[in-house]
Design a protein around this motif. Structure first.
Motif, PDB file in Angstrom:
ATOM      1  N   TYR A   1       0.838  -1.205   0.000  1.00  0.00           N
ATOM      2  CA  TYR A   1       0.000   0.000   0.000  1.00  0.00           C
ATOM      3  C   TYR A   1       0.873   1.254   0.000  1.00  0.00           C
ATOM      4  CZ  TYR A   1      -3.547   3.415   1.181  1.00  0.00           C
ATOM      5  OH  TYR A   1      -4.367   4.508   1.148  1.00  0.00           O
TER       6      TYR A   1
ATOM      7  N   PHE B   1       2.244   1.750  -3.350  1.00  0.00           N
ATOM      8  CA  PHE B   1       1.264   2.308  -4.295  1.00  0.00           C
ATOM      9  C   PHE B   1       1.163   3.822  -4.121  1.00  0.00           C
ATOM     10  CE2 PHE B   1      -3.089   3.837  -5.052  1.00  0.00           C
ATOM     11  CZ  PHE B   1      -3.140   3.664  -6.428  1.00  0.00           C
TER      12      PHE B   1
ATOM     13  N   TRP C   1       5.812  -6.044  -7.577  1.00  0.00           N
ATOM     14  CA  TRP C   1       4.819  -5.070  -7.108  1.00  0.00           C
ATOM     15  C   TRP C   1       5.461  -3.760  -6.663  1.00  0.00           C
ATOM     16  CZ3 TRP C   1       5.651  -3.755  -2.072  1.00  0.00           C
ATOM     17  CH2 TRP C   1       6.293  -4.688  -1.257  1.00  0.00           C
TER      18      TRP C   1
ATOM     19  N   ALA D   1       2.248  -0.222 -10.164  1.00  0.00           N
ATOM     20  CA  ALA D   1       1.263   0.324  -9.218  1.00  0.00           C
ATOM     21  C   ALA D   1       0.035  -0.574  -9.081  1.00  0.00           C
ATOM     22  CB  ALA D   1       0.838   1.717  -9.666  1.00  0.00           C
TER      23      ALA D   1
ATOM     24  N   LEU E   1      -1.276  -2.326  -5.813  1.00  0.00           N
ATOM     25  CA  LEU E   1      -2.630  -2.085  -5.313  1.00  0.00           C
ATOM     26  C   LEU E   1      -3.338  -3.411  -5.017  1.00  0.00           C
ATOM     27  CD1 LEU E   1      -4.400   0.370  -4.755  1.00  0.00           C
ATOM     28  CD2 LEU E   1      -5.326   0.163  -7.068  1.00  0.00           C
TER      29      LEU E   1
END
Lengths: 445, 252
Positions: free
Chosen positions: A34, A37, A137, A141, A145
């Motif tokens: 998170y 992101f 990851w 993005a 997510l």
């Protein structure tokens, strides 16, 4: 483009807060993803990875995490099922598991086929050890997510030496509404040494409103493994489908993955394959049929980390109307990965004046004894072949359909799992004029 | 069956056929021989209706109907079949699928019922046996990776499946060894039924030992220079085309 025209990418803050407190085996991973992101923000066309896919409409949509499934009649599901074959079936509606539509059945002894949500609590170590290891990851993005919001999906674990007899079929149905929703389904396939398994994923839509489907599938394959994986994308007209796929494989392993991008406003298929043992074979395939104003982007990276491995990328796009496609295929060969044999092919059949194709084959090679080839073609239907068909009584439109089918069929004709191959054939024929002339072909086998 | 009158045709404004007159009655086998560049293959392609060949004058009547008014697929449906000199490879579609589409297109035009899978496969079995054709070939993509002999045999097999009235064989003997030539010829002969007509285009007399023609025409420089019986073919084999070519040159 400035960020003030878009929603703040902190739009999911409260939704994440709910998950963040869960304190389960993957809480830390979710938090890291998170945060990542937030750092990355929505991809823009200035970066390499999303150069040809415009994510602004997604960034600007007031997306809400889907938290409610819907009851759906079986009839909605039926066109997406594989006929005449028993499967272990898990159905998710808007990312939420639907017990009524699912039918996991009896699984081969030793194999786990279950909801990822259950696996996170029941086999926390297994999930934590593998989840997020095959995809990047930290760079993507959408993968970040998805990882931030991992809640449910499929866990398939095939232990050492076991052959899973029936295929697993995961169906993600999206039922959009007035409020644009987003779902982040996750599939984790862990195939231990000497195992075999087949997994089919269908992402389908029931409704035309705007929404985002952001599925990520990971395959962790050990030594001497054979895994076949298929993803069929038949989303609704307003759906943005941004899919991720990660694969790592050990020695002597053979993994096939084929993505059929059939329907949806926008389909991006990001695939990363890493050959981390010797004598492996990664066979990545894809077919896209793109009409109207739709867009399909196949974005691939294959990493050859060890010697004596083969990889194949074989992607075909058929474009009509104002359809657009992009293909980026990067083959990376590590210094150690001698005797790498990598072939990358992207072929585009353009059937209208207004369609647009972008193709970028890329090789990055550090070893000196390798065979890497790439080929990209953009063409129309072969006039000589069309004449040959006419000379056998086949009319103009039927001949075009037959040749278009022939082009597409090369992606799927080697699929050994016949019910799936037939399903895919039928999906192609459904999109062609005079498809009915050819539809009855299947019964000749 | 086939009446060609004063046929002139050009490719990219270069005249190739310069006034062909040829009548093939029902049930007869006619052969067209001629030196390279005389227009033999052009005639075959004009008959089949290939777009890049422009008919500038004359007419072609097939069984009472104007062939030049028809698209290539209509011609096939009306009973014209051309066995290609170089059959086209079509990867991605099996021969069986392709043939079924063809057979049913032709049958629909002829107001016959569509063949279902069982009937179609029965027909395939029957026709393939007559041609000693390995039916596993039919599971492979159309002509893809076929040997020269397999391609020609597959053409004759298609001919048998489509049941044409008028068959045009464009240098079917090219690239065949003697065994393949025999098999192909036997296949053709098996289709001679007293009604079906044939136009056998060849450079060499050899094929005509196996497919014995009723009439032999010699094409030189886009016109029929000489017509005779099967003995004419033998004479050409011994003497070559030179004597006829010089006759044409003198009379021009």
């Amino acid at each position: 483009m400035t960020t003030d025209t878009m929603n703040d990418h902190r739009q999911f803050e409260s939704e994440f807060a709910r998950l963040a407190d869960r304190g389960d085996a993957i809480s830390e991973l979710r938090r890291a993803a998170y945060d990542r992101f937030l750092e990355l923000g929505w991809p823009t066309m200035r970066g390499e990875a999303y150069r040809y896919t415009d994510c602004r409409p997604i960034a600007q949509a007031d997306l809400r995490l889907a938290t409610e499934g819907r009851d759906l009649p079986m009839d909605v599901l039926r066109p997406h099922l594989l006929e005449g074959v028993p499967t272990h079936r898990l159905v998710f509606v808007n990312g939420i598991f639907n017990e009524t539509l699912s039918d996991i059945g009896t699984v081969t002894e030793g194999v786990t086929v279950c909801r990822l949500a259950d696996a996170i609590t029941e086999q926390p170590e297994l999930v934590a050890r593998h989840l997020g290891t095959t995809i990047d990851w930290k760079q993507d993005a959408f993968d970040a997510l998805n990882t931030a919001f991992v809640e449910d999906g499929l866990l398939l674990h095939v232990p050492k030496g076991v052959h899973l007899e029936q295929p697993v079929h995961v169906v993600h149905v999206t039922v959009p509404g007035e409020q644009p929703i987003v779902s982040h389904p996750r599939t984790l396939i862990i195939a231990d040494d000497g195992s075999r398994a087949t997994c089919v994923e269908t992402c389908c839509g029931h409704g035309d409103e705007a929404c985002l489907v952001n599925p990520v599938t990971e395959i962790v394959a050990g030594d001497d493994v054979h895994v076949d994986h298929y993803r069929i994308v038949r989303e609704g007209k307003g759906t943005w489908h941004i899919g991720g796929f990660g694969l790592t494989q050990g020695n002597e392993s053979n993994v096939n993955s084929c993505c059929m991008a059939m329907e949806g406003a926008l389909i991006r298929n990001g695939m990363t394959g890493t050959l981390d043992g010797t004598n492996g074979m990664a066979n990545l395939r894809g077919l896209a049929i793109v009409d109207g104003d739709r867009h399909v982007d196949n974005f691939l990276r294959v990493n050859h980390m060890k010697p004596d491995c083969n990889s194949r990328e074989y992607f075909k796009h058929i474009l009509t109307d104002r359809g657009t496609t992009a293909f980026t295929g990067r083959i990376y060969v590590e210094l150690d990965a001698q005797k790498t044999d990598a072939v990358q092919t992207n072929m585009n059949l353009v059937l209208s004046e207004t369609a647009k194709v972008r193709t970028r084959p890329q090789l990055e090679i550090f070893a000196d004894d390798v065979k890497c080839t790439h080929g990209a073609t953009i063409g129309r239907l072969d006039e000589q072949a069309a004449f040959y068909l006419h000379a056998r009584g086949i009319g103009e439109e039927a001949a075009r359909s037959l040749l278009t089918f022939a082009f597409a069929n090369e992606v799927i004709e080697d699929i050994e799992f016949a019910p799936l191959r037939k399903k895919m054939e039928a999906l192609i024929l459904d999109r062609l004029p005079h498809g009915e002339l050819l539809r009855s072909m299947g019964d000749l086998d | 069956m086939l009446e060609i009158t004063n046929l002139h045709a050009s490719v990219e404004d270069t005249p190739i056929l310069r006034g062909i007159n040829l009548t093939i009655p029902s049930g007869e086998v006619h052969s067209i021989m001629g030196p390279n560049g005389s227009g033999k293959s052009t005639l075959a392609r004009v008959l089949a209706g290939e777009e890049s060949y422009e008919v500038t004058e004359g007419s072609i009547i097939l069984d009472g109907k104007d062939l030049l008014d028809m698209d290539p697929d209509e011609r096939a449906c009306e009973g014209l079949f051309m066995a290609f000199q170089y059959p086209v490879e079509i990867p991605g579609v099996s021969t069986k699928y392709f043939l079924r589409a063809a057979v049913n297109a032709v049958r629909e035009h002829r107001e016959l019922s569509e063949l279902d899978a069982y009937e179609f496969l029965q027909l395939v079995k029957e026709k393939a046996a007559a041609l000693e054709l390995d039916t596993s070939l039919l599971d492979r993509s159309v002509n893809e990776g076929f040997s020269g002999g397999e391609k020609k045999r597959a053409e004759i097999f298609q001919m048998a499946m489509l049941d044409p009235k008028m068959c045009v064989l464009d240098e079917t003997d090219s690239g065949l060894d003697i065994d393949a030539l025999k098999i192909v010829s036997e296949g053709v002969n098996a289709l001679r039924d007293g009604n079906r007509s044939f136009l056998v285009i060849t450079h060499y007399q050899r094929l005509l030992d196996y497919i014995v023609p009723d009439v032999v025409h010699v094409l030189v420089d886009g016109r029929i220079a000489k017509t005779g019986d099967k003995e004419l073919a033998k004479q050409l084999e011994n003497e070559g085309y030179a004597s006829i070519e010089s006759t044409v040159a003198n009379s021009a």
